[in-house]
Design an enzyme around this catalytic site. Structure first.
Site: not given
Length: 500
Positions: A317, A348
């Site tokens: 990521n 998140h």
């Protein structure tokens, strides 16, 4: 009249339902079918965009408008009326940006995520701060004029990245739309020395084909491994009550490996879509090859061969890690590492598993740093020792990552606690080479309790708990954990151990 059958799981979506028959045929949830369809359509649209709406054939406004309109359509197709939330936030933030003073422009825009916060801070750097107060990278990316509405919505809602990203910088996106993106990168190379009389024209076709092949492999692995080893196996009765410790550890690794292909698929396909449109050129490597990895979100080879926790995170990521570094780590005055982990968890979502993962990540980062600093130099004297060290650290890294990210995948509290309870430290041999170096150094033995209290902590992996369990060694050599932990929180390393 007969009662209607309950809708299947694959039909539950706020987006378009026109692909429901295909969803039923494949046995894949409808929202996932819609996502893949949009990304594949975006791939073909990107090729057309690069060929027929190139900067030499049309104006930047037309390119902005096309990218925005298709992006809005993809959002509505995938999310239906839920997309209203996104559009309202985008419009509200633009209103704030054009009316707020330059010195305060970054604050209200923090209510939304990556692209808006990136743009907000870059506008703030360009209009609200002195050049001498900026780092080299901040000066390079600073935006010195507020964007027009068309540029703004195109940057946020373009069809290439509105569904799956990745995040990119506003100036680089505008350079791509205006046709300066590749040219700027090529000017960094002296082409006359390489025998060129004019600038070459790099084509992304080879890079796109390579990434599509990776996407296909990832999809096949997802359809096989992920369904064969679902994450629910980790709380299965056999796994919890009958499997021995080493079996559970190996099985945990296999299950976590099986959960990766969906990320590989989504991020690699998103990268290919941007490249197909001509965006993502990063320059020329030392061998003279054109590179299209400016927007790449992962390096699969380095992930699977990582010999340290830091190396793993640096290649997973990537664009999110870069975003966290630019908007948080480099800007907060106190505790940059821990605040970056917290921001990542908040970004998140609110699932408890995210917070278990990031709290564990802080402790594992501390342990990994200390082991490396205390032991690595002993294995550099010969090639054989270096190979042995790499093999051992690879295995430990992969298992530590599996242990750390398991709550991230399971999400809920109950299965996470169940997983932690399974890893009884007494089942793990205490004589694992290198474990004890986590707490090296001489210190007063009465401080032992501050270290050994972590034995009962579910966040510390068994391999590290085992080191704490050695009282005879600890009585003479233990250094309080809180001192090393504080060093981690106060760390100002140039490349922070950013979370996922």
């Amino acid at each position: 009249m007969a009662a209607e059958p309950p809708p299947s799981l694959s039909y539950r979506t706020t987006g378009s339902t026109c692909l429901h028959p295909l969803s039923e045929l494949l046995g894949i949830p409808l929202d996932q079918v819609n996502f893949v369809t949009c990304q594949l359509f975006a791939l073909f649209a990107a090729f057309w965009f690069r060929s027929y709406l190139s900067p030499g054939k049309t104006s930047p406004d037309v390119r902005h408008a096309f990218a925005t309109i298709f992006g809005i359509y993809f959002v509505i197709f995938c999310f239906g009326w839920y997309s209203v939330h996104l559009f309202v936030l985008v419009l509200m933030c633009y209103g704030i940006m054009v009316t707020a003073s330059a010195s305060n422009i970054h604050r209200p825009l923090m209510i939304v995520t990556q692209k808006i916060t990136t743009l907000a801070f870059q506008v703030h750097d360009g209009l609200g701060r002195k050049a001498e107060d900026l780092s080299t990278e901040q000066r390079r990316l600073a935006v010195k004029a507020k964007p027009s509405f068309l540029e703004y919505v195109s940057y946020l809602l373009n069809f290439m990245s509105v569904i799956a990203g990745p995040c990119n910088n506003f100036k680089e996106y505008i350079a791509f739309i205006e046709g300066r993106h590749i040219h700027m990168k090529l000017l960094e190379v002296n082409w006359k020395e390489k025998g060129f009389h004019s600038l070459p024209e790099p084509s992304p076709t080879r890079a796109v084909i390579h990434k599509l092949c990776m996407t296909l492999v990832s999809l096949l692995l997802f359809l096989t491994l992920t369904k064969t080893f679902p994450v629910t196996c980790l709380v299965d009765d056999w796994f919890v009550h009958k499997a021995n410790f080493l079996t559970r550890l190996c099985y945990l690794y296999v299950v976590m490996q099986a959960s990766k292909p969906k990320y590989y698929f989504a991020w690699t396909l998103a990268d290919a879509v941007n490249n197909a449109a001509g965006f993502g050129f990063s320059g020329v490597d030392k061998n003279g090859n054109f590179c299209w990895d400016l927007l790449s979100n992962l390096n699969i080879w380095k992930i699977e061969t990582a010999t340290s926790f830091k190396m793993y995170l640096e290649n997973w990521n990537i664009q999110t890690a870069t975003w966290l570094k630019r908007v948080c780590y480099e800007r907060v005055p106190w505790y940059p590492t821990v605040l970056t982990f917290i921001l990542s968890a908040l970004w998140h979502g609110v699932y408890p598993g995210y917070y278990f993962t990031f709290l564990t990540g802080i402790l594992v980062t501390l342990a990994a740093r200390t082991v490396r600093n205390n032991y690595r130099h002993y294995f550099l004297s010969s090639k054989a020792l270096k190979v042995f060290y790499d093999i051992v650290t690879w295995a430990v890294t992969q298992l530590a990552v599996s242990y750390t990210v398991a709550p991230f995948v399971m999400l809920a509290v109950e299965p996470t606690i169940s997983l932690y309870k399974q890893n009884d430290v007494s089942a793990f041999p205490a004589a694992v080479p290198g474990c004890n170096s986590v707490f090296t150094g001489a210190e007063k033995p009465q401080k032992l309790g501050q270290v050994s209290c972590l034995v009962t902590s579910p966040f510390l992996p068994p391999v590290l708990q085992a080191a704490v369990r050695e009282p005879s060694w600890m009585a003479h050599q233990a250094r309080p954990l809180h001192k090393n932990f504080c060093r981690l929180l106060l760390s100002t390393a140039e490349n922070p151990p950013l979370p996922f």
